[in-house]
Design an enzyme around this catalytic site. Structure first.
Site, short mmCIF file in Angstrom:
data_model
loop_
_atom_site.label_atom_id
_atom_site.label_comp_id
_atom_site.label_asym_id
_atom_site.label_seq_id
_atom_site.Cartn_x
_atom_site.Cartn_y
_atom_site.Cartn_z
CG HIS A 119 -0.60 0.27 2.49
ND1 HIS A 119 -0.31 -0.73 3.41
CD2 HIS A 119 -0.39 1.42 3.15
CE1 HIS A 119 0.04 -0.19 4.55
NE2 HIS A 119 0.00 1.12 4.43
CG ASP A 160 0.36 -4.13 2.79
OD1 ASP A 160 0.89 -3.60 1.78
OD2 ASP A 160 -0.44 -3.53 3.53
CB SER A 218 2.73 1.63 6.42
OG SER A 218 1.44 1.38 6.86
N1 ARG Z 1 -4.84 0.18 7.55
C1 ARG Z 1 -3.57 0.28 6.88
C2 ARG Z 1 -3.05 1.71 6.97
O1 ARG Z 1 -3.58 2.50 7.70
C3 ARG Z 1 -3.66 -0.18 5.45
C4 ARG Z 1 -4.39 0.74 4.54
C5 ARG Z 1 -4.45 0.32 3.11
N2 ARG Z 1 -5.44 -0.71 2.85
C6 ARG Z 1 -6.78 -0.53 2.67
N3 ARG Z 1 -7.54 -1.57 2.53
N4 ARG Z 1 -7.36 0.65 2.63
O2 ARG Z 1 -2.37 2.28 6.17
N1 GLU Z 2 -1.31 1.15 7.61
C1 GLU Z 2 -0.76 2.20 8.43
C2 GLU Z 2 0.25 3.08 7.71
O1 GLU Z 2 0.07 3.45 6.58
C3 GLU Z 2 -0.20 1.59 9.63
C4 GLU Z 2 -1.33 1.27 10.48
C5 GLU Z 2 -1.36 2.11 11.70
O2 GLU Z 2 -1.93 3.21 11.69
O3 GLU Z 2 -0.75 1.62 12.66
O4 GLU Z 2 1.21 3.56 8.27
#
Ligand code: ARG
Ligand code: GLU
Length: 674
Positions: A82, A219, A609
């Site tokens: 991502h 990921d 991330s």
């Molecule tokens: N929750 C993770 C973050 O905050 C992954 C986000 C990307 N994936 C998604 N399904 N939107 O970045």
């Molecule tokens: N997916 C998140 C990021 O883009 C990490 C998840 C979180 O917030 O811990 O950094």
């Protein structure tokens, strides 16, 4: 003075234990005792060292919002899928859809350049508090202190970046400006795409599984840093050669077991651990629910159109993912704050603090904060409402960008635009805005239009019919009188002139009080370990591999496997439709126990991330990519029983590179023969 407080604290707390925290690498010697007690085998110098190579040399800020790590002597870089997503998307077309099919360079010549992408590697960091505050005397006002700090900081930055290629520096306030740290980075700008799995693996589970456990997302994406022949930063060029880091991470394929020590080294973005109960109440009880409500409306509209058409599904997948991401996080945050009664416990803390503070310079600081938050609330609420409604109207955003950058080309915008979705969303969010805004705060332009058009729905009919931005064929004929442009600029103008100035004025006062309040908290609780809130600077978090119980009668194991992917696999469900190649590999047998993801108690947040997750010997065991939903209140209050970070097991990454990518050359590079 504060440096003195911080120093005594550090000394007296060499043995203090903390379950949470995001620690500054240059001060990690203060935590190393606790880390070693929890199983870490290395020293503070192994993590960060001014003179010799250390783990720090292998960690990068990736593209300004994620973390990555170097895993070979030739600058091979790992981060999340991502995080690489938009770069992978830029190389994709109908003929070769790397998002859908994945991308694997089969040698260095096939790696793809990404103009605009950069990584930063920390060169050094220093406590520059005394330099930044030189000339300041306590009789000065906080404003005078800030302006002195600003001038001094500029000078420090100037000298830090002179005399080296690609040097970037910034001075970041810690503890609301009680301390200042200088961060000097080397910025590399020739970053090439090396590999990425198909999205059906890299995004497996999509928004259904996002922020959730059990998780099975592969990921990751792979890049390589290139440098000039002198190994220094250089603009993208065929002449460049792979970057040779001072230190790269060794990969461990030993795997993890419940209880194992883990450490996350990366760039967490924002936390607010020391805020007032009123700020927590606003977030959990007002702001989060309001924003969730507005986004639910947009998501409902998107869902309706996306499930009716494959074409729309593709066009809105990225927008939908970003709307859904924070929407889901806020739900977890608001629930977690309520479940843990964070407002109540902050209130309780505040009354104990005030009892202690009688007769000190800190007396009354919490009441003054409460008072300021009381004044701020109506502005903050209006700001949240505006940002999640009027500011999300796509046609309005297109109109302003067209005029902002001299008749910009909007073909990329129209490629992913659906007017029906935009129009229905306009009605959905603007009706909510209209019903929820304090009438006395609304601007004349808005009220006039509302009356003239006869309500939100007829206003939408008018705007989407009359605006030249309704289609790619007509937008170039747009005039400054275009109703979409007018909507965008008038609403933005109202926001800038009626909401922001007052809100920023109050926020400034609040932040100055926090400078005092946090200092007071440290004096009040000299036995407690404090860490500065995250601010996208490099931090160490540590914890251990651990499952959790999200609710009564449910206990989660900390490790997920390929078997779970096969259980979820369903060709009819977009989020769970794995590529045939993965089914075939699995069918050959022997892969049931292939580990995929694991949970641990590290304190992380957005920005982490892609961060390397290391074992007790400082070896790479995975890539951080998410947290669990029940623990997202950790940005405000960390609870060791619910807060877990989610890591992609490095062994799944290696499995995919080899079996799905067929890129043995990358395996050989990441796991060199000793
Ligand atoms: N929750 C993770 C973050 O905050 C992954 C986000 C990307 N994936 C998604 N399904 N939107 O970045
Ligand atoms: N997916 C998140 C990021 O883009 C990490 C998840 C979180 O917030 O811990 O950094």
């Amino acid at each position: 003075m504060l440096t003195a407080i911080l120093a005594t604290m550090a000394l007296s707390c060499g043995i203090c234990r903390a379950d949470n925290g995001m620690w500054l690498p240059s001060l990690i010697s203060e935590r190393i005792g606790d880390m070693q007690a929890k199983g870490f085998h290395l020293t503070a110098e192994d993590i960060y060292s001014v003179n010799q190579a250390s783990l720090t040399d292998a960690v990068v800020l990736f593209g300004g919002g994620c973390t990555g790590e170097i895993v070979s002597r030739d600058g091979l870089l790992l981060t999340n899928h991502h995080c690489g997503y938009s770069w992978i998307q830029k190389h994709s077309s109908v003929e070769h859809d790397y998002l859908k099919d994945g991308f694997w360079a089969m040698d260095r010549g096939e790696e793809l350049t990404n103009p605009g992408l950069y990584v930063r590697i920390l060169d050094r960091m220093d406590d520059v508090t005394s330099t930044v505050l030189s000339g300041y005397v306590p009789s000065m006002t906080e404003e005078e202190r800030d302006s002195i700090a600003k001038v001094n900081a500029q000078a420090v930055i100037q000298s830090a970046v002179s005399g080296g290629k690609g040097l970037k520096a910034s001075i970041e306030p810690l503890y609301y400006g009680n301390q200042y740290f200088l961060f000097v980075y080397k910025e590399y700008t020739d970053i090439r795409l090396v590999g990425a799995p198909p999205s059906s693996i890299g995004k497996f589970g999509g928004d259904t599984d996002n922020w959730m456990w059990p998780r099975h997302t592969g990921d990751f994406s792979i890049f390589r840093i290139y440098a000039g022949k002198d190994n220094e930063p250089a603009a993208p060029s065929d002449e460049n050669v792979p970057y040779h880091p001072r230190r790269f991470l060794k990969i461990s394929t030993q795997g993890v077991r419940e209880g194992d020590f883990t450490m996350v080294y990366g760039f967490p973005g924002t936390t607010q651990e020391y805020i007032h109960s009123e700020a927590v109440r606003y977030i959990g009880e007002v702001s989060d629910p309001l924003k969730i409500d507005l986004r639910t409306r947009r998501l409902q509209v998107q869902k309706k159109y996306m499930s009716a058409s494959q074409d729309i599904r593709i066009r809105y997948s990225s927008k939908n993912a970003s709307v859904a991401n924070a929407w889901k996080k806020w739900q977890g945050e608001s629930k977690g704050l309520a479940r843990n009664k964070v407002v109540e416990s902050k209130k309780d803390f505040e009354s104990r603090f005030e009892a202690w503070a009688k007769g000190t310079p800190y007396e009354g600081v919490t009441a003054r904060l409460a008072d300021l938050y009381g004044k701020l609330e109506k502005y903050n609420r209006a700001i949240d409402l505006y940002r999640e409604s009027a500011a999300t109207v796509e046609i309005a955003k297109a109109a302003s960008s067209f005029f902002a950058s001299d008749n910009a080309d909007l073909s990329a915008f129209y490629k992913d635009y659906c007017l029906d979705i935009d129009k229905e969303s306009f009605v959905a969010v603007m009706e909510f805005f209209d019903q929820n805004m304090d009438r006395t705060m609304l601007g004349d332009w808005y009220l006039g239009q509302l009356k003239k058009r006869g309500g939100i729905a007829p206003w939408a009919d008018y705007l989407f019919k009359k605006s030249a931005f309704r289609s790619e064929a007509t937008y170039r004929k747009a005039t400054k009188k275009d109703p979409a442009l007018e909507f965008a600029s008038e609403m933005a103008e109202w926001y800038r002139s009626s909401l922001l100035p007052e809100a920023s004025k109050i926020m400034k006062e609040i932040n100055l009080l926090y400078r005092q309040y946090v200092r007071g908290q440290m004096e009040f609780e000299p036995g407690k370990v404090f860490f500065p809130d995250a601010n996208l600077t490099l931090r160490v978090a540590y914890g251990n591999v651990s499952g959790y119980s999200p609710s009564d009668a449910i206990q989660y194991d900390p490790v997920s496997t390929l078997k779970g992917i096969i259980e979820k696999d369903n060709p009819d469900i977009f989020d769970y439709n794995i590529p045939q190649v993965l089914r075939d590999i699995y069918a050959k047998g022997g892969h049931d126990d292939q580990p995929v993801c694991f949970l641990a108690t590290n304190h992380t947040t957005g920005g982490n991330s892609g961060s390397p997750v290391l074992n007790a010997d400082g070896e790479l065991i995975g890539l951080n990519f998410d947290r669990v939903w029940e623990g997202t209140m950790s940005d405000i209050s960390f609870d060791p029983s619910f807060c877990r970070n989610i890591t992609l097991d490095i062994r799944y990454l290696l499995f995919l590179v080899k079996e799905v990518g067929g890129a043995q050359w990358l395996i050989d590079e990441m796991l060199p023969a000793e």
